[in-house]
Scaffold this motif. Structure first.
Motif, PDB file in Angstrom:
ATOM      1  N   LEU A  91       0.838  -1.207   0.000  1.00 50.68           N
ATOM      2  CA  LEU A  91       0.000   0.000   0.000  1.00 50.68           C
ATOM      3  C   LEU A  91       0.872   1.257   0.000  1.00 50.68           C
ATOM      4  CD1 LEU A  91      -2.910  -0.955   2.434  1.00 50.68           C
ATOM      5  CD2 LEU A  91      -3.070  -0.503  -0.030  1.00 50.68           C
ATOM      6  N   ALA A  92       1.979   1.200   0.727  1.00 54.52           N
ATOM      7  CA  ALA A  92       2.891   2.351   0.773  1.00 54.52           C
ATOM      8  C   ALA A  92       3.405   2.660  -0.628  1.00 54.52           C
ATOM      9  CB  ALA A  92       4.051   2.071   1.720  1.00 54.52           C
ATOM     10  N   GLU A  93       3.728   1.609  -1.384  1.00 54.78           N
ATOM     11  CA  GLU A  93       4.229   1.836  -2.745  1.00 54.78           C
ATOM     12  C   GLU A  93       3.120   2.383  -3.640  1.00 54.78           C
ATOM     13  OE1 GLU A  93       6.352  -1.857  -3.654  1.00 54.78           O
ATOM     14  OE2 GLU A  93       7.657  -1.281  -1.981  1.00 54.78           O
ATOM     15  N   LYS A  94       1.922   1.813  -3.478  1.00 58.78           N
ATOM     16  CA  LYS A  94       0.795   2.246  -4.308  1.00 58.78           C
ATOM     17  C   LYS A  94       0.453   3.720  -4.066  1.00 58.78           C
ATOM     18  CE  LYS A  94      -3.924   0.814  -5.479  1.00 58.78           C
ATOM     19  NZ  LYS A  94      -5.048  -0.013  -5.039  1.00 58.78           N
ATOM     20  N   TYR A  95       0.532   4.155  -2.801  1.00 60.48           N
ATOM     21  CA  TYR A  95       0.106   5.520  -2.461  1.00 60.48           C
ATOM     22  C   TYR A  95       1.282   6.418  -2.078  1.00 60.48           C
ATOM     23  CZ  TYR A  95      -4.584   3.716  -2.748  1.00 60.48           C
ATOM     24  OH  TYR A  95      -5.746   3.146  -3.209  1.00 60.48           O
ATOM     25  N   ASP A  96       2.477   6.013  -2.467  1.00 60.20           N
ATOM     26  CA  ASP A  96       3.643   6.872  -2.322  1.00 60.20           C
ATOM     27  C   ASP A  96       3.842   7.342  -0.871  1.00 60.20           C
ATOM     28  OD1 ASP A  96       5.868   8.121  -3.259  1.00 60.20           O
ATOM     29  OD2 ASP A  96       4.823   9.914  -3.973  1.00 60.20           O
ATOM     30  N   ALA A  97       3.965   6.365   0.019  1.00 56.83           N
ATOM     31  CA  ALA A  97       4.180   6.680   1.432  1.00 56.83           C
ATOM     32  C   ALA A  97       5.462   5.998   1.910  1.00 56.83           C
ATOM     33  CB  ALA A  97       2.994   6.199   2.260  1.00 56.83           C
ATOM     34  N   MET A  98       6.056   6.535   2.955  1.00 55.91           N
ATOM     35  CA  MET A  98       7.174   5.854   3.620  1.00 55.91           C
ATOM     36  C   MET A  98       6.597   4.914   4.675  1.00 55.91           C
ATOM     37  SD  MET A  98       9.918   8.945   4.008  1.00 55.91           S
ATOM     38  CE  MET A  98       8.734  10.173   4.565  1.00 55.91           C
ATOM     39  N   VAL A  99       7.462   4.020   5.191  1.00 54.93           N
ATOM     40  CA  VAL A  99       7.002   3.042   6.182  1.00 54.93           C
ATOM     41  C   VAL A  99       7.938   3.072   7.394  1.00 54.93           C
ATOM     42  CG1 VAL A  99       6.578   0.595   6.663  1.00 54.93           C
ATOM     43  CG2 VAL A  99       6.044   1.525   4.400  1.00 54.93           C
ATOM     44  N   MET A 100       7.334   3.098   8.576  1.00 58.35           N
ATOM     45  CA  MET A 100       8.107   2.982   9.817  1.00 58.35           C
ATOM     46  C   MET A 100       7.500   1.875  10.667  1.00 58.35           C
ATOM     47  SD  MET A 100       8.645   5.768  12.863  1.00 58.35           S
ATOM     48  CE  MET A 100       8.416   5.215  14.552  1.00 58.35           C
ATOM     49  N   VAL A 101       8.371   1.032  11.225  1.00 61.67           N
ATOM     50  CA  VAL A 101       7.888  -0.033  12.116  1.00 61.67           C
ATOM     51  C   VAL A 101       8.685  -0.012  13.421  1.00 61.67           C
ATOM     52  CG1 VAL A 101       9.347  -1.792  10.984  1.00 61.67           C
ATOM     53  CG2 VAL A 101       7.397  -2.514  12.342  1.00 61.67           C
ATOM     54  N   ASP A 102       7.969  -0.165  14.519  1.00 57.36           N
ATOM     55  CA  ASP A 102       8.591  -0.264  15.835  1.00 57.36           C
ATOM     56  C   ASP A 102       8.715  -1.758  16.157  1.00 57.36           C
ATOM     57  OD1 ASP A 102       9.066  -0.503  18.569  1.00 57.36           O
ATOM     58  OD2 ASP A 102       7.854   1.248  19.102  1.00 57.36           O
ATOM     59  N   GLU A 103       9.954  -2.231  16.185  1.00 61.66           N
ATOM     60  CA  GLU A 103      10.198  -3.670  16.367  1.00 61.66           C
ATOM     61  C   GLU A 103      10.455  -4.040  17.829  1.00 61.66           C
ATOM     62  OE1 GLU A 103      10.385  -6.285  13.987  1.00 61.66           O
ATOM     63  OE2 GLU A 103      11.323  -5.521  12.154  1.00 61.66           O
ATOM     64  N   SER A 104       9.996  -3.220  18.764  1.00 68.39           N
ATOM     65  CA  SER A 104      10.307  -3.471  20.179  1.00 68.39           C
ATOM     66  C   SER A 104       9.915  -4.869  20.655  1.00 68.39           C
ATOM     67  CB  SER A 104       9.613  -2.432  21.066  1.00 68.39           C
ATOM     68  OG  SER A 104      10.249  -1.187  20.943  1.00 68.39           O
ATOM     69  N   HIS A 105       8.718  -5.315  20.294  1.00 72.67           N
ATOM     70  CA  HIS A 105       8.270  -6.637  20.744  1.00 72.67           C
ATOM     71  C   HIS A 105       8.566  -7.734  19.732  1.00 72.67           C
ATOM     72  CE1 HIS A 105       6.161  -6.284  24.556  1.00 72.67           C
ATOM     73  NE2 HIS A 105       5.756  -5.091  24.170  1.00 72.67           N
ATOM     74  N   SER A 106       9.051  -7.364  18.550  1.00 71.21           N
ATOM     75  CA  SER A 106       9.239  -8.369  17.496  1.00 71.21           C
ATOM     76  C   SER A 106      10.701  -8.715  17.245  1.00 71.21           C
ATOM     77  CB  SER A 106       8.563  -7.904  16.204  1.00 71.21           C
ATOM     78  OG  SER A 106       8.745  -6.518  15.983  1.00 71.21           O
ATOM     79  N   ALA A 107      11.620  -7.755  17.422  1.00 70.93           N
ATOM     80  CA  ALA A 107      13.025  -8.036  17.165  1.00 70.93           C
ATOM     81  C   ALA A 107      13.536  -9.040  18.198  1.00 70.93           C
ATOM     82  CB  ALA A 107      13.850  -6.759  17.211  1.00 70.93           C
ATOM     83  N   GLY A 108      14.219 -10.046  17.714  1.00 70.01           N
ATOM     84  CA  GLY A 108      14.701 -11.107  18.594  1.00 70.01           C
ATOM     85  C   GLY A 108      13.681 -12.221  18.762  1.00 70.01           C
ATOM     86  N   VAL A 109      12.471 -12.023  18.240  1.00 73.28           N
ATOM     87  CA  VAL A 109      11.388 -12.966  18.515  1.00 73.28           C
ATOM     88  C   VAL A 109      10.744 -13.515  17.234  1.00 73.28           C
ATOM     89  CG1 VAL A 109       9.157 -13.254  19.671  1.00 73.28           C
ATOM     90  CG2 VAL A 109      10.873 -11.710  20.659  1.00 73.28           C
TER      91      VAL A 109
END
Ligand SMILES: *Cc1c(COP(=O)(O)O)cnc(C)c1O
Length: 386
Positions: free
Chosen positions: A197-215
């Motif tokens: 969707l970001a590519e379709k609508y020309d948006a940047m993407v940010m993700v907070d990996e606090s609970h996902s990184a390492g897991v």
């Protein structure tokens, strides 16, 4: 003056208590772990820490922290840009960027600060932040500190996200912001669809990996790995306070110019103290051990004559090319007490069958040597090695 304010606070606190919502703290008198000892000497099993990898009392991390403290001191007494940057801070930033396959990284005292300091330096009232409704409080506060227009979409709801992207088309820049794992429900953000969707609508993407990184993800590198979205995510934030040892510290990592701008303008970075050397040293220990293990394994396997794909991660593909051979090889490895998996078409291209080996920082040298010896033994038995 305090008299009336005191009365006001007392009333409010009483109301919280009467509603049964007063938060009390447990006093732990042991290290953070699966089993903890309380102040009265009683023990409890702990099912409420973010200690996902059990590293909070890991002896290797404690030793690395001690070593860094001995060599580089207890504290920095400075913000980074004045005189608070040591070699190990730069090395840790490099290690974090490597981990997320990004250009660069910037350390903060906490992920709360990373999220608090990421939007305001990058975006203005002309821009749009499109944020998941279940995003962490620190993202919400970070967005509040920035003048960009706010759009909120229902949790992980791609139809709603698309609506909000359409509404935000008139803005100069758009950024979609999401937690990787939503900490109260435990669901994972659909990063592949978000990036589409970001590519379709020309948006940047940010993700907070606090609970996902390492897991999350095949080797625990987070949702970007889970959905193979490397290169499509512009900004990652994360914490050193959960899976990665659970001490303290946060980071933002991503595209070079974004990190460069944060170093110039991000207020929690410019106006708050540098993380202590022991945190940088212990953070590096985790990464170094993993890289060492990958390099050690790869070099020994290549020296033995195996065909190993070039790797930038903790995954080492031992190429066998033949599908039935890959299955026979993995079965014989299991007989040697080594669990590995053989992959063939359609998981990998035709004629590209392989054994995928996943290295971990938890592997000791004896483990690696045992695995390599088994590979050599089975390789000879099956005619892969001469
Ligand atoms: C825990 C958490 C934070 C805060 O991390 P700290 O380093 O403890 O400040 C930020 N974002 C998310 C999604 C979190 O789960």
């Amino acid at each position: 003056m305090y008299g009336t304010f005191q009365k006001h606070l007392q009333d409010e606190l009483k109301a919280i208590e009467e509603a049964g919502l007063y938060k009390k703290e447990r006093n732990i008198a042991s290290a953070q772990s699966a089993e903890i000892t309380l102040q009265d000497g009683s023990k409890a099993l702990n099912f409420c820490a973010n200690n996902y990898l059990g590293l909070a009392d890991n002896p290797r991390l404690v030793a690395a922290a001690e070593k860094a403290m001995k060599e580089r001191g207890y504290g920095m007494s400075s913000v980074r840009f004045i005189c608070g940057t040591q070699d190990i801070h730069k090395e840790l930033e490099k290690a974090i960027a490597d981990y997320f396959h990004t250009d660069d990284a910037i350390l903060y005292a906490a992920c709360f600060d990373a999220n608090g300091g990421v939007f305001e330096p990058l975006l203005t009232a002309e821009d749009a932040i499109i944020s998941d409704s279940l995003n962490h409080a620190s993202i919400i506060d970070g967005v509040r500190l920035c003048k960009a227009q706010r759009f909120r979409y229902a949790n992980a709801d791609m139809a709603d996200l698309e609506e909000k992207l359409k509404e935000a088309q008139a803005c100069r820049f758009r950024i979609i912001v999401t937690d990787g794992v939503f900490s109260m429900d435990g669901n994972v953000a659909p990063m592949d669809k978000i990036c589409d969707l970001a590519e379709k609508y020309d948006a940047m993407v940010m993700v907070d990996e606090s609970h996902s990184a390492g897991v999350v993800g095949p080797t625990g590198h987070g949702v970007a790995e889970q959905f193979n979205c490397y290169g499509r995510i512009d900004i990652f934030t994360g914490t050193l306070g959960k899976a990665f040892g659970g001490a303290v510290g946060g980071f933002t990592t991503g595209r070079q110019e974004i990190i460069d701008m944060l170093r110039q303008r991000s207020r929690p970075y410019l106006f708050s103290n540098s993380i202590p050397p022991m945190i940088a040293g212990a953070g590096l220990e985790l990464h170094d051990r993993l890289v060492e293990n990958v390099n050690y394994f790869r070099d020994k396997m290549m020296a033995a004559g195996f065909d190993i794909k070039p790797t930038q991660s903790a995954i080492c593909a031992v190429m066998l090319y033949d599908a039935p051979l890959s299955q026979k090889f993995a079965a014989k490895m299991a007989e040697e007490g080594i669990f590995v998996t053989g992959f063939y078409y359609p998981v990998v291209p035709k004629g590209q069958a392989r054994i995928r080996v996943q290295l971990s920082a938890a592997h000791k040298k004896e483990h690696l040597d045992k695995a390599i010896a088994a590979f050599i033994k089975v390789g000879k038995e099956l005619g892969v090695l001469k």
